[in-house]
Scaffold this active site. Structure first.
Site, short mmCIF file in Angstrom:
data_model
loop_
_atom_site.label_atom_id
_atom_site.label_comp_id
_atom_site.label_asym_id
_atom_site.label_seq_id
_atom_site.Cartn_x
_atom_site.Cartn_y
_atom_site.Cartn_z
N ARG A 16 0.85 -1.19 0.00
CA ARG A 16 0.00 0.00 0.00
C ARG A 16 0.89 1.24 0.00
NH1 ARG A 16 -3.37 -2.91 -1.51
NH2 ARG A 16 -5.52 -3.21 -0.75
N HIS A 61 -0.67 0.49 -9.68
CA HIS A 61 -1.39 -0.50 -8.88
C HIS A 61 -2.06 -1.54 -9.77
CE1 HIS A 61 -3.55 -1.07 -4.74
NE2 HIS A 61 -3.15 -2.22 -5.26
N GLU A 114 -3.31 7.56 -5.40
CA GLU A 114 -3.39 6.73 -6.60
C GLU A 114 -4.55 7.20 -7.47
OE1 GLU A 114 -3.76 2.66 -5.38
OE2 GLU A 114 -1.65 2.49 -4.83
#
Length: 344
Positions: free
Chosen positions: A245, A293, A274
């Site tokens: 994360r 991601h 993000e």
């Protein structure tokens, strides 16, 4: 489409199938199974990530935050099934308070994410990004003399966290000749994989690891764990990889460690925020390989995660305890409520 029933018994009146909401479109590999078992609601839209959820009794969710107000849009909701390992995007206490089960898919992303982590490690160690840039800008003539890379055979990989993904990273890294050490306070040393040496603390791991790869959930304890102090005690010339994360890392401190020459390179699949905005210093830095991601976003990985989430959702809909229940304390209360609404 009409709705039959109240409480937990809501179904599509035309098919008598449960109403299940999908944040994203159903993948072709699972579409026939889903279509035969339920009525599909959703997916959400950019303007309204929860569009169509109002009548759902189950929700399969990806990256959209799922908080109390989102849950309240679906008063019949029994289960929120995450298509991934992490569930920090779901307000689990809010779900528990509303009697909603939360599930995740710890096995779904394992293979794809582990492969991606190793890819980031290799790209950062071999300085792939600047060499590709040299070719694209026509400055590669004589580049061999200027290029620097790290040979990983014989080097030490330090895993922070030793769950499913980290263990697969360890297996791959062992095959290229790396020594593997790990810190995970929740792992019994007797259950550690063969070839992985457990150390007693993260501060014992960082000074000796040539590569540090992060595989822990985002919690109050891990938020900002990798700050200037921790990067400062890492081995000089080390490579840093994060597929966990983004908020675990102080990105400004990472850039400073790279700029000073203390760290050699970094590979990030997760950032904070993000996605990163265009022009962000992380994206501009030649020693950082960044992806948006997508470590688990292979065809196989997506299907495996969706299928596992689907199985968890369907189990709850049929009154069965799912295999991967994040909030087990809700189950007896939820099952009793479901039993009260069974017909007859």
């Amino acid at each position: 489409m009409g709705i039959r029933g109240t409480g937990f018994r809501a179904t599509d009146v035309t098919t008598d199938r449960p109403l299940i909401w999908f944040e994203r479109p159903v993948l072709p590999g699972l579409a026939s199974v889903v279509d035969a078992s339920c009525t599909v609601l959703g997916p959400g839209t950019p303007e309204d990530p929860y569009a169509g959820i109002d009548d759902a009794i189950a929700a399969l969710v990806g990256s959209a935050p799922f908080d109390g107000p989102a849950m309240d849009r679906a008063p019949r909701l029994r289960v929120i099934a995450r298509t991934g390992i992490g569930y920090d995007s779901v307000d689990v206490p809010a779900a528990t308070a509303r009697g909603i089960a939360v599930t995740n898919t710890p096995d779904g992303p394992t293979i794809s994410t582990a492969e991606h982590a190793v890819m980031l490690m290799l790209m950062a160690a071999k300085r792939v990004r600047p060499s590709v840039t040299a070719l694209m800008t026509g400055t590669a003539n004589g580049y061999y003399a200027r290029h620097e890379g790290v040979e990983l055979a014989g080097k030490t990989l330090g895993l922070v966290g030793l769950g499913r993904i980290a263990r697969r990273v360890a297996t791959i890294s062992d095959s290229i000749g790396m020594r593997v050490i790990a810190f995970d306070p929740y792992i019994d040393p007797a259950s550690a994989p063969v070839g992985v040496e457990l150390v007693g603390s993260i501060d014992e791991l960082l000074p000796v690891a040539d590569v540090v790869s992060v595989h822990i959930p985002l919690t109050d304890t891990s938020r900002g764990l990798f700050d200037a102090a921790r990067f400062g005690v890492m081995k000089r010339g080390a490579v840093f990889v994060n597929t966990a994360r983004g908020a675990i890392v102080d990105q400004a401190a990472l850039i400073e460690a790279l700029e000073s020459g203390h760290l050699f390179g970094a590979g990030l699949d997760v950032t904070d925020p993000e996605p990163l905005p265009a022009g962000h210093p992380v994206l501009a830095h030649p020693a950082i390989v960044t992806t948006p991601h997508i470590a688990s976003a292979t065809t196989d990985g997506k299907l495996r995660s969706l299928e596992s989430a689907w199985e968890g959702a369907i189990a709850v809909v049929h009154g069965e305890r799912p295999e991967h229940l994040v909030n087990p304390e809700v189950w007896d209360r939820l099952r009793a409520a479901m039993a009260r609404t069974e017909p007859g």
